[in-house]
Design a protein around this motif. Structure first.
Motif, PDB file in Angstrom:
ATOM      1  N   GLY A   9       0.697  -1.303  -0.246  1.00 26.61           N
ATOM      2  CA  GLY A   9       0.033  -0.118  -0.013  1.00 26.61           C
ATOM      3  C   GLY A   9       0.768   1.118  -0.153  1.00 26.61           C
ATOM      4  N   LEU A  10       1.892   1.113  -0.730  1.00 26.33           N
ATOM      5  CA  LEU A  10       2.938   2.398  -0.784  1.00 26.33           C
ATOM      6  C   LEU A  10       2.033   3.403  -1.393  1.00 26.33           C
ATOM      7  CD1 LEU A  10       5.795   3.586  -0.168  1.00 26.33           C
ATOM      8  CD2 LEU A  10       6.425   2.745  -2.468  1.00 26.33           C
ATOM      9  N   ASP A  11       2.133   4.739  -0.598  1.00 22.82           N
ATOM     10  CA  ASP A  11       1.501   5.995  -1.373  1.00 22.82           C
ATOM     11  C   ASP A  11       2.729   6.885  -1.373  1.00 22.82           C
ATOM     12  OD1 ASP A  11       1.460   5.980   1.586  1.00 22.82           O
ATOM     13  OD2 ASP A  11       0.301   7.884   1.459  1.00 22.82           O
ATOM     14  N   LEU A  27      18.623   1.924   0.119  1.00 18.83           N
ATOM     15  CA  LEU A  27      17.476   1.232  -0.040  1.00 18.83           C
ATOM     16  C   LEU A  27      16.808   1.405  -1.432  1.00 18.83           C
ATOM     17  CD1 LEU A  27      16.267   1.640   3.614  1.00 18.83           C
ATOM     18  CD2 LEU A  27      17.460  -0.274   2.876  1.00 18.83           C
ATOM     19  N   ARG A  28      16.074   0.602  -1.817  1.00 19.84           N
ATOM     20  CA  ARG A  28      15.088   0.837  -3.064  1.00 19.84           C
ATOM     21  C   ARG A  28      13.598   0.239  -2.661  1.00 19.84           C
ATOM     22  NH1 ARG A  28      18.534  -0.804  -7.376  1.00 19.84           N
ATOM     23  NH2 ARG A  28      17.970  -2.914  -6.628  1.00 19.84           N
ATOM     24  N   PHE A  29      12.653   1.466  -2.646  1.00 15.26           N
ATOM     25  CA  PHE A  29      11.344   0.995  -2.240  1.00 15.26           C
ATOM     26  C   PHE A  29      10.589   0.651  -3.134  1.00 15.26           C
ATOM     27  CE2 PHE A  29      13.032   3.907   1.200  1.00 15.26           C
ATOM     28  CZ  PHE A  29      12.886   2.989   2.239  1.00 15.26           C
ATOM     29  N   HIS A  30       9.773  -0.607  -3.202  1.00 15.85           N
ATOM     30  CA  HIS A  30       8.940  -0.856  -4.198  1.00 15.85           C
ATOM     31  C   HIS A  30       7.389  -0.882  -3.699  1.00 15.85           C
ATOM     32  CE1 HIS A  30      11.895  -2.612  -6.674  1.00 15.85           C
ATOM     33  NE2 HIS A  30      12.696  -2.787  -5.211  1.00 15.85           N
ATOM     34  N   GLY A  31       6.203  -0.248  -4.441  1.00 18.23           N
ATOM     35  CA  GLY A  31       5.138  -0.419  -3.921  1.00 18.23           C
ATOM     36  C   GLY A  31       4.438  -1.924  -4.132  1.00 18.23           C
ATOM     37  N   LEU A  32       3.462  -2.240  -3.182  1.00 19.06           N
ATOM     38  CA  LEU A  32       3.033  -3.620  -3.291  1.00 19.06           C
ATOM     39  C   LEU A  32       1.493  -3.556  -3.174  1.00 19.06           C
ATOM     40  CD1 LEU A  32       4.102  -6.859  -3.932  1.00 19.06           C
ATOM     41  CD2 LEU A  32       4.174  -7.014  -1.353  1.00 19.06           C
ATOM     42  N   LEU A  33       0.582  -3.710  -4.095  1.00 21.85           N
ATOM     43  CA  LEU A  33      -0.661  -3.288  -4.148  1.00 21.85           C
ATOM     44  C   LEU A  33      -0.878  -1.812  -4.126  1.00 21.85           C
ATOM     45  CD1 LEU A  33      -2.018  -6.208  -1.626  1.00 21.85           C
ATOM     46  CD2 LEU A  33      -1.835  -6.367  -4.184  1.00 21.85           C
ATOM     47  N   THR A  34      -1.836  -1.332  -4.272  1.00 24.33           N
ATOM     48  CA  THR A  34      -2.398   0.218  -4.105  1.00 24.33           C
ATOM     49  C   THR A  34      -3.186   0.317  -3.094  1.00 24.33           C
ATOM     50  OG1 THR A  34      -4.360  -0.133  -5.719  1.00 24.33           O
ATOM     51  CG2 THR A  34      -2.353   0.043  -6.764  1.00 24.33           C
ATOM     52  N   ILE A  35      -3.320   1.771  -2.852  1.00 22.07           N
ATOM     53  CA  ILE A  35      -4.252   2.376  -1.943  1.00 22.07           C
ATOM     54  C   ILE A  35      -5.665   1.951  -2.029  1.00 22.07           C
ATOM     55  CG2 ILE A  35      -5.207   4.153  -0.853  1.00 22.07           C
ATOM     56  CD1 ILE A  35      -2.527   3.498   0.430  1.00 22.07           C
ATOM     57  N   GLU A  36      -6.005   2.012  -3.559  1.00 18.94           N
ATOM     58  CA  GLU A  36      -7.444   1.474  -3.755  1.00 18.94           C
ATOM     59  C   GLU A  36      -7.546   0.049  -3.633  1.00 18.94           C
ATOM     60  OE1 GLU A  36      -5.428   3.318  -5.674  1.00 18.94           O
ATOM     61  OE2 GLU A  36      -6.302   5.219  -5.160  1.00 18.94           O
ATOM     62  N   ASP A  37      -6.426  -0.896  -3.723  1.00 20.57           N
ATOM     63  CA  ASP A  37      -6.618  -2.425  -3.354  1.00 20.57           C
ATOM     64  C   ASP A  37      -6.954  -2.532  -1.885  1.00 20.57           C
ATOM     65  OD1 ASP A  37      -6.118  -3.330  -6.103  1.00 20.57           O
ATOM     66  OD2 ASP A  37      -3.818  -3.144  -5.713  1.00 20.57           O
ATOM     67  N   ILE A  38      -6.371  -1.736  -1.004  1.00 23.00           N
ATOM     68  CA  ILE A  38      -6.148  -2.035   0.458  1.00 23.00           C
ATOM     69  C   ILE A  38      -7.423  -1.323   1.096  1.00 23.00           C
ATOM     70  CG2 ILE A  38      -3.933  -2.842   0.202  1.00 23.00           C
ATOM     71  CD1 ILE A  38      -3.411  -0.377   1.691  1.00 23.00           C
ATOM     72  N   TYR A  69       2.395  -0.069   6.903  1.00 25.46           N
ATOM     73  CA  TYR A  69       2.109   0.863   8.012  1.00 25.46           C
ATOM     74  C   TYR A  69       0.676   1.319   8.009  1.00 25.46           C
ATOM     75  CZ  TYR A  69       3.090   3.520   3.718  1.00 25.46           C
ATOM     76  OH  TYR A  69       3.067   3.912   2.217  1.00 25.46           O
ATOM     77  N   TRP A  70      -0.105   0.535   7.510  1.00 19.03           N
ATOM     78  CA  TRP A  70      -1.534   0.515   7.546  1.00 19.03           C
ATOM     79  C   TRP A  70      -2.166  -0.276   8.538  1.00 19.03           C
ATOM     80  CZ3 TRP A  70      -3.041   4.961   5.239  1.00 19.03           C
ATOM     81  CH2 TRP A  70      -2.276   5.502   4.105  1.00 19.03           C
ATOM     82  N   ASP A  71      -3.537  -0.010   8.938  1.00 13.05           N
ATOM     83  CA  ASP A  71      -4.144  -1.145   9.669  1.00 13.05           C
ATOM     84  C   ASP A  71      -4.686  -2.189   8.571  1.00 13.05           C
ATOM     85  OD1 ASP A  71      -5.959  -2.106  11.441  1.00 13.05           O
ATOM     86  OD2 ASP A  71      -6.686  -0.083  12.096  1.00 13.05           O
ATOM     87  N   PHE A  72      -5.632  -3.106   9.173  1.00 14.42           N
ATOM     88  CA  PHE A  72      -6.081  -4.273   8.308  1.00 14.42           C
ATOM     89  C   PHE A  72      -6.537  -3.833   7.145  1.00 14.42           C
ATOM     90  CE2 PHE A  72      -9.478  -7.028   7.236  1.00 14.42           C
ATOM     91  CZ  PHE A  72      -8.851  -8.468   7.457  1.00 14.42           C
ATOM     92  N   PRO A  73      -6.385  -4.457   5.720  1.00 16.30           N
ATOM     93  CA  PRO A  73      -5.759  -5.816   5.846  1.00 16.30           C
ATOM     94  C   PRO A  73      -4.049  -5.966   5.780  1.00 16.30           C
ATOM     95  CG  PRO A  73      -6.288  -5.151   3.720  1.00 16.30           C
ATOM     96  CD  PRO A  73      -6.785  -4.093   4.468  1.00 16.30           C
ATOM     97  N   VAL A  74      -3.488  -4.618   5.781  1.00 16.81           N
ATOM     98  CA  VAL A  74      -2.018  -4.673   5.525  1.00 16.81           C
ATOM     99  C   VAL A  74      -1.288  -5.311   6.888  1.00 16.81           C
ATOM    100  CG1 VAL A  74      -0.077  -3.159   5.263  1.00 16.81           C
ATOM    101  CG2 VAL A  74      -2.175  -2.766   4.024  1.00 16.81           C
ATOM    102  N   SER A  75      -1.923  -5.015   8.003  1.00 10.52           N
ATOM    103  CA  SER A  75      -1.289  -5.293   9.354  1.00 10.52           C
ATOM    104  C   SER A  75      -1.145  -6.966   9.363  1.00 10.52           C
ATOM    105  CB  SER A  75      -2.062  -5.039  10.357  1.00 10.52           C
ATOM    106  OG  SER A  75      -3.351  -5.330  10.345  1.00 10.52           O
ATOM    107  N   THR A  76      -2.285  -7.641   8.547  1.00  8.32           N
ATOM    108  CA  THR A  76      -2.104  -9.190   8.684  1.00  8.32           C
ATOM    109  C   THR A  76      -1.583  -9.452   7.562  1.00  8.32           C
ATOM    110  OG1 THR A  76      -4.434  -9.151   8.212  1.00  8.32           O
ATOM    111  CG2 THR A  76      -4.064  -9.233  10.344  1.00  8.32           C
ATOM    112  N   MET A  77      -1.451  -9.049   6.438  1.00 11.19           N
ATOM    113  CA  MET A  77      -1.015  -9.622   5.181  1.00 11.19           C
ATOM    114  C   MET A  77       0.668  -9.583   5.306  1.00 11.19           C
ATOM    115  SD  MET A  77      -3.133  -7.632   2.227  1.00 11.19           S
ATOM    116  CE  MET A  77      -2.246  -8.291   0.838  1.00 11.19           C
ATOM    117  N   LEU A 382     -17.059   8.724   1.283  1.00 13.48           N
ATOM    118  CA  LEU A 382     -15.839   8.743   1.761  1.00 13.48           C
ATOM    119  C   LEU A 382     -15.570   7.474   2.331  1.00 13.48           C
ATOM    120  CD1 LEU A 382     -14.918  12.228   2.808  1.00 13.48           C
ATOM    121  CD2 LEU A 382     -14.210  11.107   0.659  1.00 13.48           C
ATOM    122  N   PRO A 383     -14.542   6.758   2.104  1.00 11.09           N
ATOM    123  CA  PRO A 383     -13.921   5.414   2.821  1.00 11.09           C
ATOM    124  C   PRO A 383     -13.193   5.993   4.323  1.00 11.09           C
ATOM    125  CG  PRO A 383     -12.129   5.898   1.307  1.00 11.09           C
ATOM    126  CD  PRO A 383     -13.507   7.046   1.010  1.00 11.09           C
ATOM    127  N   ALA A 384     -13.420   5.005   5.147  1.00 10.28           N
ATOM    128  CA  ALA A 384     -12.588   5.244   6.213  1.00 10.28           C
ATOM    129  C   ALA A 384     -12.606   6.424   7.195  1.00 10.28           C
ATOM    130  CB  ALA A 384     -11.076   4.816   6.040  1.00 10.28           C
TER     131      ALA A 384
END
Length: 422
Positions: A9-11, A27-38, A69-77, A382-384
């Protein structure tokens, strides 16, 4: 040697912050899934895990870390993915113990007394208020985020209204959370109620505060305390500020309780944020909830005051390294994330332009503005959001004092030209 770090969920805002942590040039940072996904709509966690695994399997290199650094589902994924790829992370069971509000209370009760009266409310049939809890009380799902579907109820009528709303919306988070719970061997009292249950808790009083920290190799370290301040007469946050302005005695008590419950949860090799209610006159504290993650919304506050964003620690832990930070000093004596809100629904007809925001940020030192809404949106879509207000913009403000910071926020709100229609 450059290490490849995948961030679920990198933004854009947090990516900029990550590039400012010590050692970021290696370090080289890569996004894995999008904010819209999660974060938006339903949470198809099985599909999200499969999509993330496809992205990781396709990577032509060595995966150095997987963090979030996001709440669920990221925290458990994150722990599920780290287990698959043999990378360090906090245990999944500890994460779920913290996030399942009922399980968390049962574990807290084994090591502390500073928590509210609580009980499960069965959503089947005609739910009733637990006899041992008086009004006012809070009714909330055992798993939610951003205060979504959390209601303060004061009588039987508002209790029934809250039950109806929770019933209608609980499956959005509860169903995928149940999938995660199914990956664990659960104690019978938790397995029986599952992830789509409802919790009643006595309403707490005082001021809100939190401590942030990390657990590493069995040691639990608290590195900061923050204040959470509401809009007057509401339960909606106005700002989170660092460092806390509470007495040292209250901050010490919060730290001690946090260390005790984090050890009880079995949380190791991870970051956390523990929220409290505090009575400033007596310095008595009561634990509100445990978040098994640091708060991404506090990253710039720590950077403003301490010189190092709190993201540094989760990156170090993800790489299997000691997360203690190098000694630095920030530019400001106090910093806060402020929430510019509207307390009634409407359609957004106009938002401030990029040029207007840049002018405000240049004119008022220490200010960073991020819009939450877009033109054409209905606020209730609006979400969340919490159950009582809508975020229009988030404003990070650094200042020499709390008074100066509040004056800056008033100037920002006056300058931001939002317009709405019914």
């Amino acid at each position: 040697m450059v290490m490849d770090v995948f961030v679920v969920g990198l933004d854009e805002e947090n990516e900029r912050t990550l590039h400012r942590i010590p050692g970021a040039d290696e370090l080289r940072f890569h996004g894995l899934l999008t904010i819209e996904d999660i974060q938006h709509g339903e949470i198809p966690i099985e599909e999200l895990l499969e999509k993330a695994q496809r992205e990781l399997d396709a990577f032509d290199g060595e995966i150095g870390a997987i963090i979030g650094y996001w709440d669920f589902p990221v925290s458990t994924m994150v722990p599920l993915l780290c287990r698959r790829y043999g990378l360090p992370s906090a245990p999944l069971e500890a994460i779920v113990k913290c996030e399942h509000k009922y399980w968390s209370r049962l574990e807290q009760a084994k090591v502390i007394d500073e928590f509210p009266e609580f009980d499960i409310v069965d959503l089947a049939g005609q739910p009733e208020k637990p006899e041992k809890i008086d009004y006012p009380l809070w009714l909330k799902p055992v798993k939610s985020f951003s205060s979504e579907l959390a209601f303060k109820v004061t009588d039987d009528e508002t209790f029934d209204e809250a039950v109806r709303e929770i019933r209608d919306g609980i499956s959005r988070v509860g169903k995928p959370f149940q999938f995660v719970m199914d990956q664990l061997r659960l104690p019978p009292e938790i397995a029986d109620i599952g992830g789509e249950a409802c919790l009643a808790e006595s309403a707490l009083s005082g001021v809100q505060a939190a401590v942030e920290g990390y657990a590493y190799n069995g040691d639990v370290v608290v590195y900061g305390a923050l204040d959470s301040i509401n809009y007057e007469g509401t339960t909606s946050f106005l700002r989170h500020q660092y460092p806390s302005q509470l007495p040292d005695e209250a901050q010490t008590r919060m730290s001690e309780i946090a260390q005790r419950v984090i050890k009880q949860m079995g949380l190791d090799h991870g970051t956390f944020s523990v929220e409290f209610f505090v009575h400033p006159e007596s310095n008595q504290v009561c634990l509100l909830e445990i978040n098994p993650r640091h708060s991404q919304s506090h990253a710039e506050l720590f950077e403003d005051v301490d010189g190092v964003p709190n993201h540094y620690r989760v990156v170090q832990l993800g790489l299997g390294r000691d997360p203690s930070t190098p000694a630095r000093r920030g530019k400001w004596g106090i910093s806060a994330k402020w929430y510019h809100r509207r307390f009634e629904d409407g359609v957004v007809e106009r938002v401030p332009t990029a040029e207007e925001i840049a002018e405000i940020e240049q004119r008022i030192p220490g200010v960073q503005i991020e819009l939450v809404v877009e033109e054409g949106q209905r606020l209730s879509d609006l979400p969340a959001q919490d159950s009582y207000s809508f975020e229009l913009a988030d404003v990070v403000i650094g200042a020499a004092s709390e008074k100066e910071m509040a004056e800056k926020f008033d100037r920002v709100v006056e300058a931001l030209d939002f317009r709405f229609s019914a």
